[in-house]
Motif scaffolding. Structure first.
Motif, PDB file in Angstrom:
ATOM      1  N   THR A  66       0.858  -1.201   0.000  1.00 35.81           N
ATOM      2  CA  THR A  66       0.000   0.000   0.000  1.00 35.81           C
ATOM      3  C   THR A  66       0.890   1.246   0.000  1.00 35.81           C
ATOM      4  O   THR A  66       2.116   1.146   0.032  1.00 35.81           O
ATOM      5  N   ILE A 122      -6.120   5.710  -4.430  1.00 37.84           N
ATOM      6  CA  ILE A 122      -7.024   6.053  -3.338  1.00 37.84           C
ATOM      7  C   ILE A 122      -6.738   7.455  -2.822  1.00 37.84           C
ATOM      8  O   ILE A 122      -6.930   7.761  -1.662  1.00 37.84           O
ATOM      9  N   ASN A 165       3.516   9.366  -1.833  1.00 32.03           N
ATOM     10  CA  ASN A 165       2.910   8.403  -0.908  1.00 32.03           C
ATOM     11  C   ASN A 165       2.147   7.301  -1.614  1.00 32.03           C
ATOM     12  O   ASN A 165       1.515   6.475  -0.974  1.00 32.03           O
ATOM     13  N   GLY A 180       0.224  -0.113   5.531  1.00 30.25           N
ATOM     14  CA  GLY A 180       0.226   0.832   6.638  1.00 30.25           C
ATOM     15  C   GLY A 180      -1.150   0.850   7.289  1.00 30.25           C
ATOM     16  O   GLY A 180      -2.106   0.258   6.785  1.00 30.25           O
ATOM     17  N   ILE A 181      -1.236   1.504   8.415  1.00 28.70           N
ATOM     18  CA  ILE A 181      -2.523   1.734   9.083  1.00 28.70           C
ATOM     19  C   ILE A 181      -2.533   3.214   9.440  1.00 28.70           C
ATOM     20  O   ILE A 181      -1.533   3.732   9.945  1.00 28.70           O
ATOM     21  N   ARG A 197      -5.896  13.946   4.412  1.00 28.08           N
ATOM     22  CA  ARG A 197      -4.743  13.867   3.519  1.00 28.08           C
ATOM     23  C   ARG A 197      -5.170  13.526   2.092  1.00 28.08           C
ATOM     24  O   ARG A 197      -4.558  13.975   1.127  1.00 28.08           O
ATOM     25  N   ARG A 198      -6.242  12.743   1.976  1.00 30.02           N
ATOM     26  CA  ARG A 198      -6.717  12.348   0.643  1.00 30.02           C
ATOM     27  C   ARG A 198      -7.697  13.334   0.034  1.00 30.02           C
ATOM     28  O   ARG A 198      -8.309  13.048  -0.986  1.00 30.02           O
ATOM     29  N   GLU A 206      -7.932   3.480   9.326  1.00 36.86           N
ATOM     30  CA  GLU A 206      -7.993   3.315   7.881  1.00 36.86           C
ATOM     31  C   GLU A 206      -6.843   2.412   7.446  1.00 36.86           C
ATOM     32  O   GLU A 206      -5.728   2.533   7.939  1.00 36.86           O
ATOM     33  N   PHE A 209      -5.790   0.324   3.495  1.00 32.76           N
ATOM     34  CA  PHE A 209      -6.182  -0.073   2.127  1.00 32.76           C
ATOM     35  C   PHE A 209      -7.316   0.743   1.537  1.00 32.76           C
ATOM     36  O   PHE A 209      -7.994   0.272   0.626  1.00 32.76           O
ATOM     37  N   GLY A 210      -7.618   1.901   2.108  1.00 38.69           N
ATOM     38  CA  GLY A 210      -8.773   2.643   1.615  1.00 38.69           C
ATOM     39  C   GLY A 210     -10.081   2.221   2.284  1.00 38.69           C
ATOM     40  O   GLY A 210     -11.153   2.666   1.910  1.00 38.69           O
TER      41      GLY A 210
HETATM   42  C1  BG6 Z   1      -1.992   4.776   2.903  1.00 41.75           C
HETATM   43  C2  BG6 Z   1      -2.434   3.386   2.930  1.00 41.75           C
HETATM   44  O1  BG6 Z   1      -1.381   5.075   1.724  1.00 41.75           O
HETATM   45  O2  BG6 Z   1      -1.153   4.984   4.018  1.00 41.75           O
HETATM   46  C3  BG6 Z   1      -3.240   3.249   4.133  1.00 41.75           C
HETATM   47  O3  BG6 Z   1      -3.215   3.057   1.801  1.00 41.75           O
HETATM   48  C4  BG6 Z   1      -2.523   3.628   5.397  1.00 41.75           C
HETATM   49  O4  BG6 Z   1      -3.723   1.960   4.202  1.00 41.75           O
HETATM   50  C5  BG6 Z   1      -1.803   4.911   5.246  1.00 41.75           C
HETATM   51  O5  BG6 Z   1      -3.440   3.783   6.425  1.00 41.75           O
HETATM   52  C6  BG6 Z   1      -0.814   5.180   6.360  1.00 41.75           C
HETATM   53  O6  BG6 Z   1      -0.040   6.276   6.038  1.00 41.75           O
HETATM   54  P1  BG6 Z   1       1.213   6.730   6.867  1.00 41.75           P
HETATM   55  O7  BG6 Z   1       1.734   7.897   6.125  1.00 41.75           O
HETATM   56  O8  BG6 Z   1       0.695   7.084   8.213  1.00 41.75           O
HETATM   57  O9  BG6 Z   1       2.138   5.585   6.888  1.00 41.75           O
END
Ligand code: BG6
Length: 254
Positions: free
Chosen positions: A63, A92, A98, A154-155, A164-165, A183, A185-186
């Motif tokens: 991801t 997503i 990122n 990631g989570i 952020r999105r 969150e 995987f979307g």
């Molecule tokens: C996203 C993933 O790109 O990054 C998500 O698709 C995840 O699943 C997120 O929650 C976590 O982002 P970061 O920047 O906190 O690692």
């Protein structure tokens, strides 16, 4: 080693594993909310963990996110095995640095492995989707994704990710109303770990995770403790959680 014992990281790992019911927990010292280098340590721990599980041919679905970007930075050609990196899901809404496509390319470059991209627009009609998934190139990548034996993800904290999105005000309101906490995987989850919203895109769906041999979730920082607990509410015996002391201690205090 002794340093880890002194810091109590090993016992923290046992407590977190028991508390969350995941397959395995790896904890690095520090809190990535306060010190950026801790995120690199999460990346290093993930690279070491991958080295331990890689065998034969590997399809690794990844991801996006800053944590996965930190993992990419820590991979080395030493890891070199039969590997192809694929993004877990289509767009997503992340910024390019990122995005899973960017991170997969980086991972492949650093390990002298292969990667495939999945470019799908973020917002398309369902008719458009039906057409897109039939495109031979996209279809090939989707087949690879469905046969991934390793997933790295990631989570995130739900509202942080939604902002952020640049999620629409309507969806943001929905997330707040439905008390989204985490969150991945979307997909957005509430405190009980129930899906409250999902970004519509192709690629890996949450249910597919159950069929993946190794799932490595990497997320740290005390501010993500609530999110990690929420996401892990579903039984995830094939998941290895790589986190930091900051998140772990906060998790156990909840
Ligand atoms: C996203 C993933 O790109 O990054 C998500 O698709 C995840 O699943 C997120 O929650 C976590 O982002 P970061 O920047 O906190 O690692």
């Amino acid at each position: 080693n002794t340093m880890r014992e002194l810091k109590g990281l090993n016992s923290l790992e046992i407590q977190v594993k028991k508390s969350l019911g995941v397959g395995k927990v790896i904890i690095v010292s520090g809190n990535s909310d306060d010190s950026p280098w801790v995120k690199s340590e999460l990346g290093r721990a993930c690279a070491i963990c991958m080295k331990g599980i890689l065998a034969g041919e590997n399809i690794i679905a990844v991801t996006g996110g800053t944590t996965m970007a930190a993992v990419a930075e820590m991979l080395t050609p030493e890891l070199s095995k039969e590997m192809v990196f694929v993004p877990a899901r289509g767009g997503i809404g992340e910024d390019v640095q990122n995005q899973a496509n960017t991170i997969c390319a980086k991972m492949a470059e650093r390990t002298q492995a292969k990667h495939r991209v999945l470019y799908v627009p973020d917002q398309v009609s369902s008719e458009m989707y039906q057409t897109i998934v039939k495109e031979p190139l996209i279809h090939d990548v989707l087949t690879l994704i469905k046969s991934a034996n390793i997933v790295l993800h990631g989570i995130g904290d739900a509202i942080t990710m939604a902002e952020r999105r640049k999620t629409s005000p309507e969806d943001l309101a929905k997330l707040i109303e439905r008390k989204a906490v985490s969150e991945a995987f979307g997909y957005y989850f509430n405190e009980a770990g129930e899906i409250v919203h999902k970004v519509h895109t192709i690629g890996m769906q949450l249910d597919d995770l159950a069929n993946v041999e190794h799932v490595i979730a990497v997320a740290g920082g005390a501010s993500k403790a609530k999110a990690i607990r929420s996401y892990m509410k579903q039984v995830r015996p094939n998941t290895i959680l790589i986190t930091d002391e900051g998140a772990a201690k906060e998790l156990l205090n909840m």
